[in-house]
Motif scaffolding. Structure first.
Motif, short mmCIF file in Angstrom:
data_model
loop_
_atom_site.label_atom_id
_atom_site.label_comp_id
_atom_site.label_asym_id
_atom_site.label_seq_id
_atom_site.Cartn_x
_atom_site.Cartn_y
_atom_site.Cartn_z
N ALA A 1 -10.62 8.83 7.78
CA ALA A 1 -9.85 7.58 7.65
C ALA A 1 -10.73 6.38 7.96
CB ALA A 1 -8.64 7.61 8.59
N GLU B 1 -5.05 3.83 7.12
CA GLU B 1 -5.13 2.64 7.96
C GLU B 1 -4.70 2.94 9.40
OE1 GLU B 1 -2.62 -1.42 8.10
OE2 GLU B 1 -3.55 -0.98 6.15
N SER C 1 -11.68 3.38 5.30
CA SER C 1 -11.35 2.00 5.66
C SER C 1 -12.61 1.14 5.67
CB SER C 1 -10.66 1.99 7.03
OG SER C 1 -10.41 0.70 7.44
N GLU C 2 -13.67 1.65 6.29
CA GLU C 2 -14.92 0.91 6.38
C GLU C 2 -15.54 0.68 5.00
OE1 GLU C 2 -19.16 2.25 7.96
OE2 GLU C 2 -17.69 2.00 9.57
N ALA D 1 -2.55 5.43 1.73
CA ALA D 1 -3.38 4.32 2.20
C ALA D 1 -2.91 3.84 3.57
CB ALA D 1 -3.35 3.18 1.18
N HIS D 2 -1.60 3.84 3.77
CA HIS D 2 -1.06 3.44 5.07
C HIS D 2 -1.48 4.43 6.16
CE1 HIS D 2 1.54 1.56 7.98
NE2 HIS D 2 2.11 2.73 8.22
N VAL E 1 0.85 -1.18 0.00
CA VAL E 1 0.00 0.00 0.00
C VAL E 1 0.88 1.23 0.00
CG1 VAL E 1 -1.95 -1.11 1.15
CG2 VAL E 1 -0.20 -0.01 2.52
N ALA F 1 -7.31 5.26 11.14
CA ALA F 1 -8.54 4.50 11.42
C ALA F 1 -8.32 3.56 12.60
CB ALA F 1 -8.97 3.73 10.18
N ARG F 2 -7.21 2.89 12.63
CA ARG F 2 -6.94 1.89 13.67
C ARG F 2 -6.70 2.53 15.03
NH1 ARG F 2 -2.91 -1.84 11.65
NH2 ARG F 2 -4.70 -2.83 10.73
#
Length: 181
Positions: A115, A13, A119-120, A9-10, A5, A16-17
């Motif tokens: 984010a 992620e 992601s979702e 994109a990273h 990625v 979001a996390r």
């Protein structure tokens, strides 16, 4: 072989996390910079309560990771949990009576919720391709499903309720003992 990625994109992620952990870090700054009064808290309380009400309604319809939810507030908006969180944030910003706090909340929500949404949506498109496209682009909804308190509890919405309550109580504590800070 692991999928590669790009940096954007990273970053999505990671935000979001770790949005909850980032929220706690921002919460320290928010508490420190807040200048609440009882009037500001009372003005922000119904706004935050409305946001939490939307979250509870959404959580009572959501079967997370099992389907594309199309009932309750999902009939009107794709991400009612995140909209509810944003409304709670607005209520807390009002209660804090601080432009700096409002800015921190706005930036935090803009970054982390964007984010989380990206992601979702990627997950939903990957797992529920046709059903998700029908929901997002055609507007297929479910008017039959009823709100369920047990579903809201399964989705652990009580944690969001507790978090909003603690934030408001901390603002109230600071308003009461503002001479100490």
């Amino acid at each position: 072989m692991a999928e590669r990625v790009g940096p954007a994109a990273h970053a999505v992620e990671v935000f979001a996390r770790f949005r909850v952990a980032l929220g706690f870090m921002c919460g320290v700054a928010v508490f420190w910079l807040a200048a609440p009064t009882w009037s500001s808290i009372l003005a922000g309380l119904p706004v935050a309560a409305a946001g939490e009400g939307l979250r509870i309604w959404a959580a009572g319809h959501l079967n997370k990771s099992l389907e594309v939810t199309r009932s309750g507030p999902y009939r009107f908006v794709a991400h009612p949990l995140y909209l509810g969180s944003s409304i709670i944030g607005a209520g807390l910003a009002i209660g804090s009576r601080s432009a700096a706090v409002a800015a921190i909340i706005a930036v935090y929500l803009a970054i982390t919720l964007t984010a989380a949404i990206k992601s979702e949506e990627a997950f939903l498109r990957r797992i529920f391709t046709d059903a998700y496209e029908e929901y997002r682009h055609i507007g297929v909804v479910d008017r039959e499903r009823r709100f369920s308190v047990s579903r809201a509890m399964e989705n652990r919405e009580y944690r969001a309720v507790a978090g909003a309550a603690v934030a408001l109580l901390l603002l109230a504590w600071k308003a009461t003992y503002s001479g100490l800070f």
